[in-house]
Write a protein that holds these residues in place. Structure first.
Motif, PDB file in Angstrom:
ATOM      1  N   ARG A   1       2.700   1.750  -3.308  1.00  0.00           N
ATOM      2  CA  ARG A   1       1.815   2.374  -4.298  1.00  0.00           C
ATOM      3  C   ARG A   1       1.696   3.878  -4.049  1.00  0.00           C
ATOM      4  O   ARG A   1       1.681   4.680  -4.986  1.00  0.00           O
ATOM      5  N   LYS A   2       1.593   4.254  -2.775  1.00  0.00           N
ATOM      6  CA  LYS A   2       1.474   5.679  -2.444  1.00  0.00           C
ATOM      7  C   LYS A   2       2.690   6.456  -2.922  1.00  0.00           C
ATOM      8  O   LYS A   2       2.573   7.579  -3.436  1.00  0.00           O
TER       9      LYS A   2
ATOM     10  N   THR B   1       0.836  -1.207   0.000  1.00  0.00           N
ATOM     11  CA  THR B   1       0.000   0.000   0.000  1.00  0.00           C
ATOM     12  C   THR B   1       0.867   1.252   0.000  1.00  0.00           C
ATOM     13  O   THR B   1       0.619   2.205  -0.762  1.00  0.00           O
ATOM     14  N   TYR B   2       1.880   1.261   0.841  1.00  0.00           N
ATOM     15  CA  TYR B   2       2.761   2.425   0.909  1.00  0.00           C
ATOM     16  C   TYR B   2       3.647   2.534  -0.326  1.00  0.00           C
ATOM     17  O   TYR B   2       3.980   3.645  -0.767  1.00  0.00           O
TER      18      TYR B   2
END
Length: 402
Positions: free
Chosen positions: A225-226, A222-223
């Motif tokens: 991707r961020k 998730t991070y």
């Protein structure tokens, strides 16, 4: 029988430091060996002929730390004098005060641990192992702060190393760093033993040389991707730092030093081939579209290198160090923007790739579980036995997830 005692010579000017020296007496002949250790008259105990215990055992501060250092050095050098006296007394010829002084000064020069270690550091630089030479230099600087420049190889025993370990702990040094220093010094000491410069006393058997688990450095997909999707000014330092981080992740956690020295000639027919500068191991990576997209952002890069990190033929190491510092400082700013709960550096990409691979149920033998292995040798065994197509397939799965 000869005797050696420490003496203090004060200056006639009040408030000025006097110096410590050794008084060597043998067959009624007196010789003096002066040191560079300077103390105040108020710090010297005239009864016990030592630095006052109140300064050494209870004091806190720079001056008190210096006095503790002087006490350590005096004790070590008195022990050296004692060994010399014993060895000379056991000889066939009677020793003199001059013999004792000469042996003491000779040992200081010929058996100097700092000198021996600097020779190793120079050799490491000569063969291109700059990073290793820097870690050896850091270890040496730490040891000198503890024991000084005049430490000799014969003084390295179990008591010495336990004292050094206690010193490091008192300075709030992490146990992993303590272990690192100890392992470097053990390698240096064993080399000295091999060269016959000292005898093996196994001085490291009572100090910590293990490897503890470190703070989590990886992050979830998730991070990642961020970071990839974060809106940043084009051609900015932030954008460049993000590109380096993502390129590292795309290439299975390639280290920054390997990225910096990648050459355009390393990429042929859709295959990137390079040797890890840390281990010399050759790695082969299938070239992916996302990797090429980063390279395409820097058409002005006319150097032989794949990415514009090393731009000039001179001072390559300095350019690398400067770029690493710049990229990591910008990654800190990126971490704030995405509210990342851990410190973000280029090395996080390597841990993150391993963690994401594990979460995708990719076999441990394929990824060698990154930092999950208890020993580096196990990791090397796994990596050495892998078919590169299996690794490429694993990388494809990871890249598709973002």
């Amino acid at each position: 029988m000869a005797s050696v005692k420490v003496r203090f010579r004060e200056l006639s000017v009040d408030g000025e430091t006097g110096c410590l020296y050794y008084q060597v007496i043998c067959r009624r002949i007196v010789r003096q060996v002066y040191t560079n250790y300077r103390i105040l008259k108020s710090e010297w105990d005239t009864t016990t002929k030592t630095i006052k215990a109140s300064f050494v055992n209870e004091g806190i501060g720079t001056r008190e730390e210096y006095l503790r250092f002087v006490c350590r050095r005096v004790n070590l050098e008195l022990s050296r004098f004692h060994r010399i006296v014993v060895s000379l007394d056991n000889g066939l010829q009677a020793c003199t005060a001059d013999d004792i002084v000469r042996r003491f000064e000779q040992a200081t020069v010929e058996q100097s641990l700092p000198c021996f270690m600097r020779g190793i550091i120079a050799q490491l630089k000569l063969v291109g192992k700059c990073r290793t030479s820097e870690t050896y230099k850091a270890t040496l600087n730490s040891l000198i702060r503890f024991a000084g420049e005049n430490t000799i190889l014969d003084e390295i025993d179990s008591d010495f190393m336990m004292g050094y370990e206690a010193y490091l702990k008192s300075r709030q040094i992490s146990m992993n760093t303590v272990s690192f220093y100890m392992r470097v010094l053990r390698a240096v000491y064993n080399r000295a033993v091999e060269k016959g410069l000292t005898v093996q006393k196994y001085p490291f058997r009572h100090v910590y040389t293990g490897i503890g688990k470190t703070v989590k450095r990886g992050m979830s997909i998730t991070y990642v991707r961020k970071i990839k999707e974060l809106s940043l000014p084009c051609n900015s330092a932030l954008d460049f730092a993000r590109d380096i981080f993502m390129f590292s992740f795309y290439t299975r956690g390639m280290s920054f030093v390997d990225i910096a020295y990648l050459k355009k000639s390393d990429l042929k027919d859709g295959i990137l081939t390079y040797k890890r500068r840390k281990t010399g191991q050759q790695l082969i990576i299938k070239w992916e579209k996302c990797m090429q997209e980063i390279i395409n952002k820097y058409p002005q890069n006319v150097t032989e290198y794949l990415l514009p990190i090393i731009r000039y033929p001179e001072n390559k190491r300095k350019q690398y160090d400067t770029a690493l510092h710049l990229v990591n400082s910008q990654l800190k700013r990126i971490a704030v923007q995405i509210r990342l709960p851990i410190k973000l550096t280029t090395y996080v990409a390597r841990h993150s790739w391993a963690g994401v691979a594990k979460s995708n149920n990719i076999p441990l033998s394929v990824i060698s579980e990154g930092m999950g292995h208890d020993s580096e040798s196990t990791t090397k065994i796994y990596l050495a036995s892998l078919d590169t197509s299996v690794i490429d397939k694993a990388n494809e799965l990871i890249l598709k997830s973002i």
